[in-house]
Motif scaffolding. Structure first.
Motif, PDB file in Angstrom:
ATOM      1  N   ASN A 150      18.679  54.251  29.437  1.00 39.46           N
ATOM      2  CA  ASN A 150      19.980  53.942  30.036  1.00 39.46           C
ATOM      3  C   ASN A 150      20.724  55.206  30.428  1.00 39.46           C
ATOM      4  N   LYS A 151      21.494  55.092  31.505  1.00 46.87           N
ATOM      5  CA  LYS A 151      22.247  56.233  32.014  1.00 46.87           C
ATOM      6  C   LYS A 151      23.709  55.851  32.190  1.00 46.87           C
ATOM      7  N   ILE A 152      24.569  56.847  32.135  1.00 49.85           N
ATOM      8  CA  ILE A 152      25.997  56.619  32.307  1.00 49.85           C
ATOM      9  C   ILE A 152      26.274  56.234  33.758  1.00 49.85           C
ATOM     10  N   CYS A 153      27.287  55.409  33.961  1.00 49.36           N
ATOM     11  CA  CYS A 153      27.710  55.061  35.315  1.00 49.36           C
ATOM     12  C   CYS A 153      29.200  54.756  35.307  1.00 49.36           C
ATOM     13  N   PHE A 154      29.761  54.693  36.498  1.00 47.25           N
ATOM     14  CA  PHE A 154      31.194  54.459  36.665  1.00 47.25           C
ATOM     15  C   PHE A 154      31.401  53.409  37.744  1.00 47.25           C
ATOM     16  N   MET A 155      32.473  52.643  37.598  1.00 46.21           N
ATOM     17  CA  MET A 155      32.803  51.627  38.598  1.00 46.21           C
ATOM     18  C   MET A 155      34.283  51.289  38.504  1.00 46.21           C
ATOM     19  N   THR A 156      34.749  50.520  39.463  1.00 49.09           N
ATOM     20  CA  THR A 156      36.130  50.058  39.489  1.00 49.09           C
ATOM     21  C   THR A 156      36.159  48.539  39.392  1.00 49.09           C
ATOM     22  N   LEU A 157      37.021  48.023  38.521  1.00 52.14           N
ATOM     23  CA  LEU A 157      37.250  46.588  38.405  1.00 52.14           C
ATOM     24  C   LEU A 157      38.738  46.301  38.544  1.00 52.14           C
ATOM     25  N   LYS A 158      39.064  45.176  39.172  1.00 57.75           N
ATOM     26  CA  LYS A 158      40.450  44.732  39.216  1.00 57.75           C
ATOM     27  C   LYS A 158      40.859  44.191  37.853  1.00 57.75           C
ATOM     28  N   GLY A 159      42.172  44.159  37.628  1.00 60.03           N
ATOM     29  CA  GLY A 159      42.680  43.698  36.353  1.00 60.03           C
ATOM     30  C   GLY A 159      42.217  42.300  35.999  1.00 60.03           C
ATOM     31  N   SER A 160      42.173  41.411  36.967  1.00 58.11           N
ATOM     32  CA  SER A 160      41.711  40.046  36.712  1.00 58.11           C
ATOM     33  C   SER A 160      40.260  40.043  36.267  1.00 58.11           C
ATOM     34  N   GLN A 161      39.468  40.955  36.820  1.00 57.47           N
ATOM     35  CA  GLN A 161      38.061  41.061  36.418  1.00 57.47           C
ATOM     36  C   GLN A 161      37.921  41.685  35.031  1.00 57.47           C
ATOM     37  N   ILE A 162      38.859  42.578  34.706  1.00 56.89           N
ATOM     38  CA  ILE A 162      38.877  43.154  33.358  1.00 56.89           C
ATOM     39  C   ILE A 162      39.126  42.055  32.328  1.00 56.89           C
ATOM     40  N   MET A 163      40.040  41.166  32.621  1.00 60.67           N
ATOM     41  CA  MET A 163      40.316  40.057  31.699  1.00 60.67           C
ATOM     42  C   MET A 163      39.062  39.197  31.509  1.00 60.67           C
ATOM     43  N   THR A 164      38.360  38.930  32.599  1.00 59.44           N
ATOM     44  CA  THR A 164      37.112  38.162  32.502  1.00 59.44           C
ATOM     45  C   THR A 164      36.086  38.901  31.659  1.00 59.44           C
ATOM     46  N   LEU A 165      35.981  40.222  31.867  1.00 61.71           N
ATOM     47  CA  LEU A 165      35.051  41.032  31.088  1.00 61.71           C
ATOM     48  C   LEU A 165      35.354  40.917  29.597  1.00 61.71           C
ATOM     49  N   PHE A 166      36.611  41.020  29.223  1.00 58.15           N
ATOM     50  CA  PHE A 166      36.947  40.970  27.797  1.00 58.15           C
ATOM     51  C   PHE A 166      36.867  39.555  27.233  1.00 58.15           C
ATOM     52  N   GLU A 167      36.970  38.560  28.073  1.00 60.16           N
ATOM     53  CA  GLU A 167      36.687  37.201  27.621  1.00 60.16           C
ATOM     54  C   GLU A 167      35.210  37.085  27.255  1.00 60.16           C
ATOM     55  N   GLN A 168      34.360  37.735  28.029  1.00 61.28           N
ATOM     56  CA  GLN A 168      32.931  37.744  27.728  1.00 61.28           C
ATOM     57  C   GLN A 168      32.641  38.572  26.475  1.00 61.28           C
ATOM     58  N   ILE A 169      33.337  39.675  26.310  1.00 64.39           N
ATOM     59  CA  ILE A 169      33.188  40.484  25.098  1.00 64.39           C
ATOM     60  C   ILE A 169      33.641  39.706  23.874  1.00 64.39           C
ATOM     61  N   ALA A 170      34.708  38.902  24.018  1.00 65.20           N
ATOM     62  CA  ALA A 170      35.209  38.092  22.910  1.00 65.20           C
ATOM     63  C   ALA A 170      34.168  37.072  22.470  1.00 65.20           C
ATOM     64  N   VAL A 171      33.486  36.464  23.432  1.00 62.94           N
ATOM     65  CA  VAL A 171      32.429  35.499  23.103  1.00 62.94           C
ATOM     66  C   VAL A 171      31.353  36.162  22.257  1.00 62.94           C
ATOM     67  N   ARG A 172      31.084  37.428  22.517  1.00 59.78           N
ATOM     68  CA  ARG A 172      30.046  38.160  21.806  1.00 59.78           C
ATOM     69  C   ARG A 172      30.533  38.715  20.464  1.00 59.78           C
ATOM     70  N   GLY A 173      31.834  38.571  20.194  1.00 55.17           N
ATOM     71  CA  GLY A 173      32.368  39.039  18.922  1.00 55.17           C
ATOM     72  C   GLY A 173      32.725  40.503  18.904  1.00 55.17           C
TER      73      GLY A 173
END
Length: 249
Positions: free
Chosen positions: A129-152
């Motif tokens: 695996n290698k480091i990478c960078f990207m841009t997400l909108k705030g609404s997408q950040i919320m979705t990302l952390f909803e997915q992280i929450a599911v994973r605990g």
């Protein structure tokens, strides 16, 4: 360390002319320290020169850690450290990410208090695996952390304060002490495996302005080693704490 179990070699019967599989048989064999009680001298002698070569590569010390560190959900010392290292590495790529995500599944070993060798780092980060960078909108950040929450929980950097419920729901999220603006854009550091939407976090696939660093030198294990060496050069022993980056209520 030997794995707790290993699959024994399968026994496959094939026809002599067409080599089609006729049957497959297998069994589970316990692999533990009992196998080391009476080591096979012939095997040990055969492996000795290879062991010396491998040890010369793996044994150099790259840094020191102040305490035992492991990876566990919702938050742990080692996952906190590795996520923060992604932020630290941003400077080498002209990046200033506001937070990072390092998946728990990508952390394959712990670190013990004291010296950290090249071999130790490879055990922690054995993949390509290698480091990478990207841009997400705030609404997408919320979705990302909803997915992280599911994973605990997953490894996240110091700027994150998330609260999740016991049944895997996101209750609140702040970045650098501020609520998420759904229309704002956030620069993120992560690893290429997650950027492809793996490990239950498909929100990453919506990232824009991606900087995918494919050169071998950008492998996470080398970045971790660079961080440890830099801290050593500055006379510091690496430490990490449980800070409430992700809490469960």
């Amino acid at each position: 360390m030997l794995l707790a179990y290993a699959i024994a070699l399968g026994f496959v019967s094939c026809s002599s002319h067409h080599y089609s599989v006729q049957s497959v048989d297998y069994q589970r064999v316990t692999m533990d320290s009992l196998f080391d009680v009476v080591p096979d001298a012939e095997t040990a002698n055969f492996l000795a020169p290879f062991k010396a070569s491998v040890d010369s590569i793996m044994s150099p010390v790259v840094g020191r850690v102040a305490c035992d560190m492991d990876a566990d959900r919702p938050e742990s010392k080692l996952s906190n450290l590795l996520a923060d290292i992604l932020i630290w590495a941003g400077k080498d790529f002209d990046e200033k990410p506001v937070f990072s995500v390092y998946n728990m599944g990508g952390i394959r070993a712990s670190l013990e208090k004291g010296d950290v060798t090249i071999g130790d780092v490879i055990e922690v980060a054995p993949f390509e695996n290698k480091i990478c960078f990207m841009t997400l909108k705030g609404s997408q950040i919320m979705t990302l952390f909803e997915q992280i929450a599911v994973r605990g929980g997953e490894g996240v950097s110091h700027s994150v304060k998330a609260v999740i419920s016991k049944d895997g729901k996101l209750k609140s999220l702040k970045i650098n002490g501020e609520d998420i603006n759904p229309d704002a854009e956030y620069r993120i550091a992560t690893i290429d495996y997650l950027a492809e939407g793996n490990d239950g976090m498909p929100a990453f696939t919506h990232g824009t302005n991606r900087k995918m660093l494919t050169d071998k030198s950008n492998n996470l294990r080398f970045i971790i080693m660079d961080y440890l060496r830099e801290e050593t050069k500055q006379g510091r022993v690496v430490d990490a704490e449980i800070e409430g980056r992700i809490t469960v209520e």
